[in-house]
Scaffold this motif. Structure first.
Motif, PDB file in Angstrom:
ATOM      1  N   LEU A 215      67.574  33.186  67.945  1.00  0.00           N
ATOM      2  CA  LEU A 215      67.740  33.063  66.495  1.00  0.00           C
ATOM      3  C   LEU A 215      66.566  33.626  65.711  1.00  0.00           C
ATOM      4  O   LEU A 215      66.508  33.478  64.498  1.00  0.00           O
ATOM      5  N   SER A 216      65.636  34.289  66.383  1.00  0.00           N
ATOM      6  CA  SER A 216      64.417  34.750  65.715  1.00  0.00           C
ATOM      7  C   SER A 216      64.663  35.996  64.875  1.00  0.00           C
ATOM      8  O   SER A 216      65.647  36.724  65.047  1.00  0.00           O
ATOM      9  N   SER A 217      63.748  36.247  63.989  1.00  0.00           N
ATOM     10  CA  SER A 217      63.817  37.400  63.100  1.00  0.00           C
ATOM     11  C   SER A 217      63.830  38.692  63.911  1.00  0.00           C
ATOM     12  O   SER A 217      63.037  38.880  64.836  1.00  0.00           O
ATOM     13  N   ASN A 221      70.961  39.468  67.357  1.00  0.00           N
ATOM     14  CA  ASN A 221      71.962  38.745  68.126  1.00  0.00           C
ATOM     15  C   ASN A 221      72.126  39.226  69.565  1.00  0.00           C
ATOM     16  O   ASN A 221      73.231  39.429  70.041  1.00  0.00           O
ATOM     17  N   ALA A 222      71.042  39.400  70.261  1.00  0.00           N
ATOM     18  CA  ALA A 222      71.095  39.670  71.699  1.00  0.00           C
ATOM     19  C   ALA A 222      71.093  38.331  72.415  1.00  0.00           C
ATOM     20  O   ALA A 222      70.057  37.697  72.576  1.00  0.00           O
ATOM     21  N   GLN A 409      75.745  39.194  60.441  1.00  0.00           N
ATOM     22  CA  GLN A 409      75.103  39.934  59.364  1.00  0.00           C
ATOM     23  C   GLN A 409      73.614  39.646  59.354  1.00  0.00           C
ATOM     24  O   GLN A 409      73.191  38.504  59.573  1.00  0.00           O
ATOM     25  N   ILE A 410      72.834  40.691  59.108  1.00  0.00           N
ATOM     26  CA  ILE A 410      71.387  40.546  59.009  1.00  0.00           C
ATOM     27  C   ILE A 410      71.039  40.242  57.558  1.00  0.00           C
ATOM     28  O   ILE A 410      71.367  41.012  56.650  1.00  0.00           O
ATOM     29  N   LEU A 415      67.044  37.884  59.754  1.00  0.00           N
ATOM     30  CA  LEU A 415      67.752  36.959  60.635  1.00  0.00           C
ATOM     31  C   LEU A 415      69.208  37.398  60.756  1.00  0.00           C
ATOM     32  O   LEU A 415      69.881  37.655  59.751  1.00  0.00           O
ATOM     33  N   ASP A 416      69.687  37.479  61.984  1.00  0.00           N
ATOM     34  CA  ASP A 416      71.060  37.881  62.259  1.00  0.00           C
ATOM     35  C   ASP A 416      71.875  36.618  62.471  1.00  0.00           C
ATOM     36  O   ASP A 416      71.775  35.970  63.511  1.00  0.00           O
ATOM     37  N   LYS A 417      72.706  36.268  61.501  1.00  0.00           N
ATOM     38  CA  LYS A 417      73.484  35.035  61.555  1.00  0.00           C
ATOM     39  C   LYS A 417      74.972  35.351  61.647  1.00  0.00           C
ATOM     40  O   LYS A 417      75.427  36.431  61.261  1.00  0.00           O
TER      41      LYS A 417
END
Length: 583
Positions: A215-217, A221-222, A409-410, A415-417
Motif C-alpha cells: 500500500l506504499s506510495s 499495486n504490485a 487509480q493513482i 498511492l495506488d488505491k
C-alpha cells in the motif's frame, strides 16, 4: 491490479458437540505413518474425511462449537514463521452440520489484534449482525475477548469460514464448513467417499508485514506474490531456494498431503480455495474428473481434465479410482500467468499424492502422467454455460440495473488505491449496519433513499434498495487483472459474462432466464465484465467485494442495503453493539 497477465520475459435433540475429528470409514485419508509423526500444531487430515454414516435426515438441532484464535511459530512447508491458528492447530477445524440446525460458535480472540469470523456463503437471513464482516456488520472482537455467533443454517453444500478483519485470514484463520441435507441423497449414490480438500497460496511472512509495502506510495499495486501453495495445510519446500542469509529458518522435513484410495471406489473431493491471491488449476494424473457442485449449487456432472478454482470458490469433483494400483499426482497448479511478476522461490506445481497402495513414494513419471491438455493462460472460471444447476430455478424479471466500474487509480501521495466507481473503501469505526439501523429507527430520510446512499461517509459506496426488488449488477472491469467477486448474504444468477469488451445491452431480452448458473463468487477477467442478478429480499448490509486479500485492503468493496421496511423494526443485539465499546 488483480491477477494480471504476466509480462513477457449428529442426531435429533439438543447437541453441545465441540469440534473434534470425525471418524472415517474406508481407506481415504492420509497414511498412518505421516499422521503419527505430525507436529501437534498440524491438524489431523483425517478430520477432513466425511463419515458417510452422518444422518442427513436428522431433525434440526443446536450444535455448539468453540474456536480460539492464537499465534504460534510453525512451519507448514518447512519454513518457520508466525502462524495464526484455531484451537492451536492449522488449518482450522471442520464444522459440520445439517440444514436447519442452529449453530452457536464461541470465538475467543487470543491474538494481539482484533479479529472476527465470517461464514462464507451463508445467507444469515434475519441475523445480518452474525455475518462477521468488520466495519459492516460488527466491530472486531478485541484481544482477550470472546463473541458468540448464533445463526440458523438455511442452505446446504460446501462452505468455509475465515476471519474478515484486514488481511488476517491470509495468515491461517480458515476452515471448512459443510452443511448436509436430505436433498443430498439424490447424488450420494454417485460416490463412496466424501473428502474436504483445502487449497491455498501461502506466504512466508505475515500479511501485516507485507501490507505496508503493498500500500506504499509509488508501488502501483504490485501484489505480494506467494512463496508456496498448500494442500490440507502442508507442502514440500526446497530450502535451498533461500540463501543462508535470507533470515528464514527452513528444515527440509515437510511433506505433501496424501490421499489413500481403494481400487474401484468413487470419490467426492470438496475443493475449497482458502487462499489470498492465487487461482489454481486442479487435475489428477490419469483420472478424469467430474464437477458436481460449484459454490454450494449442485450441477449436472461436467467432465473436465482441469478445473480452475479462484480465491473463495468451492467445487465438488468426482473421480473413479479405476487405474493401476500405484501412486499418482493430484495437481493444483498455481496460475502464475495471472501474476504481474515472478517469485523465484515459488514452485507453482503444487501437488499431493493419490495412492492406491498406502505408500509415500513419488509416482513414477511413466505411470503418473499429466494431461496434455494445455494449462489455461487466462484467469477465468469454468464457463458458466457448462454448469447447469441440478435443481432448476428460473431467474426472475429484473427491476433495477446498477452498472459499476472497478479500477485502480493513482491519487494523492502516489498511492495506488482500488475503486468501485469513485469510492475506495475504508472500514468505518462504527459498522454501517449499526449506523443504518439507528438511522431507520429515528426515521432519518438519508437511510431510505433508493439508489446510491448519501447517509454514509465518502469511503462507503452503499446502494440502498428499500423494498423488495430484483437487482442486476453489471460489473465492468477497467483493470488489467482478474478479480473474484463475492456477494455476501445471497446467491446470484450469472446472466452473462465476457472476457473483454462491453455488455451488449441489446441482448437483454434474449438472456437465459430458464436455469442460469447460481453461485456466490465469480471471476471478472481483466478488462472483462459480468452481469449478475439477485433478489434483494434479505434484509441488512451486504458486502460485494473482490476476495483477493490485498485488493480488499486497497479498497475494492461496496455494499447493498436491503429491505429497510424490515430493518426498521430491528434492534442490533446488545452483545454486537458492545464490541464497539470494549476498551
Amino acid at each position: 491490479m488483480g491477477l494480471r497477465h504476466k509480462k513477457a520475459s449428529a442426531g435429533g435433540g439438543h447437541s453441545t458437540s465441540g469440534i473434534s475429528p470425525n471418524s472415517t470409514n474406508g481407506t481415504s485419508g492420509t497414511s498412518p505413518d505421516i499422521s503419527e509423526n505430525r507436529p501437534s500444531w498440524r491438524r489431523d487430515p483425517l478430520e477432513y474425511n466425511l463419515d458417510r454414516s452422518w444422518d442427513i435426515n436428522a431433525a434440526p438441532t443446536t450444535r455448539v462449537f468453540n474456536l480460539t484464535s492464537s499465534e504460534i511459530q510453525a512451519a507448514p512447508d518447512g519454513v518457520l514463521r508466525p502462524l495464526f491458528v484455531i484451537n492451536g492447530q492449522f488449518p482450522g477445524p471442520l464444522i459440520r452440520v445439517n440444514q436447519g440446525d442452529r449453530v452457536l460458535v464461541n470465538v475467543t480472540n487470543q491474538l494481539s489484534n482484533g479479529t472476527s469470523m465470517h461464514w462464507h456463503g451463508f445467507y444469515q437471513n434475519g441475523t445480518n449482525w452474525m455475518d462477521g464482516t468488520v466495519g459492516i456488520t460488527q466491530c472486531a472482537i478485541p484481544p482477550g475477548e470472546s463473541f458468540l455467533y448464533d445463526f440458523t443454517v438455511k442452505q446446504f453444500g460446501t462452505y468455509w469460514y475465515h476471519s474478515h478483519f484486514s488481511s488476517q485470514y491470509t495468515d491461517g484463520l480458515v476452515g471448512p464448513f459443510i452443511v448436509h441435507s436430505p436433498e443430498e441423497s439424490k447424488i450420494q449414490e454417485m460416490y463412496d467417499y466424501d473428502q474436504v480438500v483445502l487449497l491455498q497460496d501461502y506466504y512466508h511472512d505475515l500479511s501485516a508485514a507485507l501490507l505496508p509495502g503493498y500500500l506504499s506510495s509509488g508501488n502501483e499495486n504490485a501484489e505480494p506474490l506467494p512463496d508456496n501453495g498448500l494442500i490440507q495445510g502442508t507442502n514440500f519446500f526446497n530450502c535451498s531456494s533461500y540463501d543462508s542469509d535470507s533470515g528464514y529458518a527452513c528444515d527440509q522435513n515437510s511433506t505433501r498431503a496424501i490421499f489413500n484410495v481403494a481400487q474401484g471406489k468413487r470419490y467426492r473431493f470438496r475443493l475449497i480455495n482458502t487462499g489470498a491471491f492465487g487461482e489454481f488449476q486442479v487435475s489428477i494424473d490419469n483420472h478424469t474428473i467430474q464437477v458436481i457442485e460449484a459454490d454450494s449449487t449442485l450441477v449436472h456432472p461436467v467432465t473436465v481434465n482441469r478445473l480452475p478454482i479462484h480465491v473463495a470458490q468451492r467445487y465438488s469433483i468426482l473421480f473413479h479410482a479405476n487405474q493401476t494400483t500405484t501412486n499418482y499426482w493430484f495437481r493444483a497448479r498455481m496460475n502464475d500467468y495471472c501474476f504481474s511478476d515472478q517469485n523465484p522461490v515459488l514452485d507453482t506445481d503444487v501437488r499431493a499424492l493419490i495412492t492406491y497402495t498406502n505408500s509415500t513414494s513419488d509416482p513414477a513419471p511413466t505411470e503418473s502422467v499429466d494431461w496434455t491438455y494445455a494449462l489455461d493462460t487466462a484467469c477465468e472460471d469454468l464457463a458458466p454455460s457448462s454448469l447447469i444447476p441440478y435443481d432448476p430455478l428460473p431467474a426472475p424479471q429484473v427491476d433495477i440495473t446498477y452498472p459499476i466500474e472497478i479500477s485502480f487509480q493513482i491519487g494523492d501521495f502516489a498511492l495506488d488505491k482500488a475503486y468501485i466507481n469513485s469510492t475506495t473503501w475504508v472500514p468505518p469505526a462504527i459498522p454501517t449496519l449499526n449506523q443504518a439501523v439507528a438511522g431507520l429507527q429515528v426515521n432519518n430520510a438519508n437511510f431510505t433513499t433508493s439508489g446510491v446512499s448519501t447517509a454514509f461517509d465518502s469511503s462507503q459506496l452503499v446502494i440502498d434498495v428499500p423494498t423488495y426488488k430484483v437487482i442486476d449488477v453489471l460489473i465492468n472491469s477497467l483493470d488489467e487483472g482478474a478479480h473474484p467477486f463475492h456477494l455476501h448474504g445471497h446467491q446470484f444468477w450469472i446472466m452473462a459474462s465476457g472476457a473483454h469488451g462491453a455488455f451488449n445491452w441489446n441482448s437483454y431480452p434474449t438472456l437465459n432466464m430458464t436455469n442460469p448458473m447460481r453461485r456466490d463468487t465469480i471471476t471478472v477477467d481483466a478488462f472483462g465484465w459480468a452481469l449478475i442478478r439477485f433478489k434483494a429480499d434479505n434484509p441488512g448490509l451486504w458486502a460485494l467485494h473482490c476476495h483477493i486479500s490485498w485488493h480488499m485492503e486497497a479498497g475494492l468493496l461496496m455494499q447493498f442495503q436491503t429491505r429497510n421496511d424490515i430493518m426498521r423494526g430491528w434492534a442490533v443485539p446488545s452483545d454486537v453493539l458492545a464490541l464497539c465499546h470494549v476498551k
